[in-house]
Scaffold this motif. Sequence first.
Motif, PDB file in Angstrom:
ATOM      1  N   UNK A   1      35.771  36.796  37.273  1.00 23.34           N
ATOM      2  CA  UNK A   1      34.350  36.920  37.605  1.00 23.34           C
ATOM      3  C   UNK A   1      33.693  35.545  37.564  1.00 23.34           C
ATOM      4  N   UNK A   2      32.687  35.363  38.406  1.00 22.37           N
ATOM      5  CA  UNK A   2      31.909  34.121  38.502  1.00 22.37           C
ATOM      6  C   UNK A   2      32.711  32.966  39.107  1.00 22.37           C
TER       7      UNK A   2
ATOM      8  N   UNK B   1      37.801  40.015  40.462  1.00 15.72           N
ATOM      9  CA  UNK B   1      36.392  39.628  40.438  1.00 15.72           C
ATOM     10  C   UNK B   1      36.064  38.314  41.102  1.00 15.72           C
ATOM     11  N   UNK B   2      37.050  37.617  41.659  1.00 14.47           N
ATOM     12  CA  UNK B   2      36.774  36.323  42.289  1.00 14.47           C
ATOM     13  C   UNK B   2      36.079  36.502  43.635  1.00 14.47           C
ATOM     14  N   UNK B   3      35.286  35.497  44.011  1.00 15.62           N
ATOM     15  CA  UNK B   3      34.770  35.398  45.370  1.00 15.62           C
ATOM     16  C   UNK B   3      35.789  34.583  46.155  1.00 15.62           C
ATOM     17  N   UNK B   4      36.167  35.059  47.326  1.00 13.23           N
ATOM     18  CA  UNK B   4      37.263  34.444  48.060  1.00 13.23           C
ATOM     19  C   UNK B   4      36.775  33.807  49.349  1.00 13.23           C
ATOM     20  N   UNK B   5      37.087  32.530  49.507  1.00  8.93           N
ATOM     21  CA  UNK B   5      36.867  31.849  50.774  1.00  8.93           C
ATOM     22  C   UNK B   5      38.212  31.842  51.494  1.00  8.93           C
ATOM     23  N   UNK B   6      38.324  32.660  52.521  1.00 11.95           N
ATOM     24  CA  UNK B   6      39.563  32.778  53.287  1.00 11.95           C
ATOM     25  C   UNK B   6      39.563  31.694  54.361  1.00 11.95           C
ATOM     26  N   UNK B   7      40.524  30.784  54.276  1.00 13.29           N
ATOM     27  CA  UNK B   7      40.567  29.648  55.196  1.00 13.29           C
ATOM     28  C   UNK B   7      41.898  29.660  55.940  1.00 13.29           C
TER      29      UNK B   7
END
Length: 738
Positions: free
Chosen positions: A453-454, A478-484
Amino acid sequence: MNKSFKYVNNLWNDEEAAKLDAVGRLIYRSNKLGTDQRITNTGGGNTSAKLSETDPLSKQPVEVLWVKGSGGDLRTSTRENFSSLYQDKLVSLQKVYGAYPQKGPKTQAEDDMVGMYNHCTFNLNPRASSIDTPLHSFIPAKHVDHTHPNAAISVAASANSVKLTKEIYGDEVVHTPWLRPGFELGLEMQKICKENPKAIGIIMGQHGLINWSDDEKECYFRSLELIEKAAQYIEKKYAEKGGDQTAFGGQIHNTLPEALRNKVFAKLLPWLRGQVSQQKRFIGTIQDDEKILRFVNSKDAARLAELGTSCPDHFLRTKIKPLYIPLESGSCDEASIDKHVELLKKKLTAGLEQYRKDYADYYNKCKRPNSPAMRDPNPTVILIPGLGMVAWGKDKSESRVTAEFYNCAVEVMRGSEAIDKYIALPQQEAFDIEYWLLEEAKLQRMPAEKELARQIIVVIGAGSGIGKEVAHRLVKEGAHIVCVDVNAQAAQVTAKEITDKYGLGIGVAGTGLSNCGPAIGLACDITNRASVRVMLDQVALAYGGFDSLAITAGIFVAPDTTGHIPDDKWALTFAINVTGSYIVADEAFKTWKEQGLSGNLVLTTSANAVVAKKGSVAYDASKAAANHLVRELAIELSPLVRVNGVAPATVVQGSSMFPRDRVIASLAKYNIPYAETEATESLTTKLAKFYADRTLTKNPITPADQAEAFFLLLTKRLSKTTGQVITVDGGLHEAFLR
């Protein structure tokens, strides 16, 4: 009831409503009210219906209050979000309350009554009751709507709100001064209804609107009509005072052009995220639309921001006040971006220091003997002339809601200033809501945050194979994912898979790249430094910065028919498998240093890095270099960033590096029988089994196996591990280090 409205949306459809049972129509009414942000904000307000139900024990008809329970959102509420209580038992609690020697909204008696609602539960409904339950129970009408319309709160938060209520509504709506939501307020509303039998609603001082009817459709339309009346009154006065041209005292700052704003934000936000994340990490949302810029650029913004918000629902998200950054009028152009950012950092440093001091003073002045410990003193809303607003939250959803609530607060201030003078809730009253023991108990009951999280994690190569699997593994925690990915569409597909599964969250979306949820898909060529910088800047605009990077992008170039690898293919292999990782790390470290927050970098190497094989010289040599790059970067980026690697053996299934032609070539190379007409899946399975049989564990190695290693290295579970390469090869003894 079929009239048209200008300032609210009439969404009622008789055909839709007729298909529903009584509780279903309550939910229908709630959803329609919650859909319009001008009627109520995310998570705010509640609705109710007193319905006849069959008692499960006596089998006799009883009156049951169905009311939106604690938590939830009117727009998205379902039956599970509503508590059900015996109406007669709720009314009988008045005798219990009356027996307390000391009563009032700030006494223990008031808080004790919340626990008593459990004794009134109908049919073992597990939904916790809202503190607003008495408001709905004690108003003698079948249907009640309690909303937080900007227009109504503008009236409620005006210095002369009693006079204005009378002027706008006549005898239809009665004003009641601020009273903390709960049992005492319910009793006050019961008294108002008794003394004003013609009234159909109440303006709640500093708070919002509540109205009622014995007909559910009429109740819905009364909500619309009462809000419409307030909005019409406000807009008429607003126009008479000059409208947008003179709003908030007029504009004294110029808005930077959008492209320039984005460049300033991209440079500023990672640093700012580090400043506000000293206790816990925050995720950011930019709001720079016309309305918020009209406010932050105005003459009165500093005065009004300092007053803070009025409605409790607003300041529980936005804190007692935002941080407003005073700037002298001036311009910024392409040539002076760096100078402008440094000025903003200087102003923000001083502003944050003063804000934390003010918050501590507020806490110490207002705290009571049993108040919970002081919470994080950093602001959740920051207002910057020329740029807009940055809102912060524990996740993207919360930061979006925070932005939404301050937008509502700005609209309230605009309305109040148009018709009168805006006043905020007194600090002691605000503190007693923010640090209310019941509110603290609700926070303590919330489930523990997930392991990641966070965290904002950039996964490069997320369009397929191991990268896609890593993205899905991390978001579960809980992670925010930047898919690149070099393929923008592939990156966006993975991001959509995540948001389809986990949702976009609640709250009004931000603007531009900030209009995203727990995942976003971006394109990047890691061999191009400018492309990498653009991608990382886009991450800053979307979330405020990032915490960790996982690089799974790679390439395998097979030799030609003579066994030779052309020079350009050799260079491409090293460019992607080695140089690209270095460029990403080098550019990312600039952001990491700006944030000042610890991070992780995980590279993908290979078991081939230590096993010499015929036919893969470029790939194997590049992965050997990548292995050492892990060690070098661990030294270069320490102590702020831990750098590790994951070394898979041959992952065939789900890998973009094993298209059908390579699978067939490998089967032929190892003399494994196959037919040209076989399905690709069958061919892949054969090759995977061959590779598995060479290992000690005898099981095919999958992208999920690799994702688990990435997960471990990106958490704090191996927090003292850096400069290491974890092999996930099934026990390939040829790769044992010598």
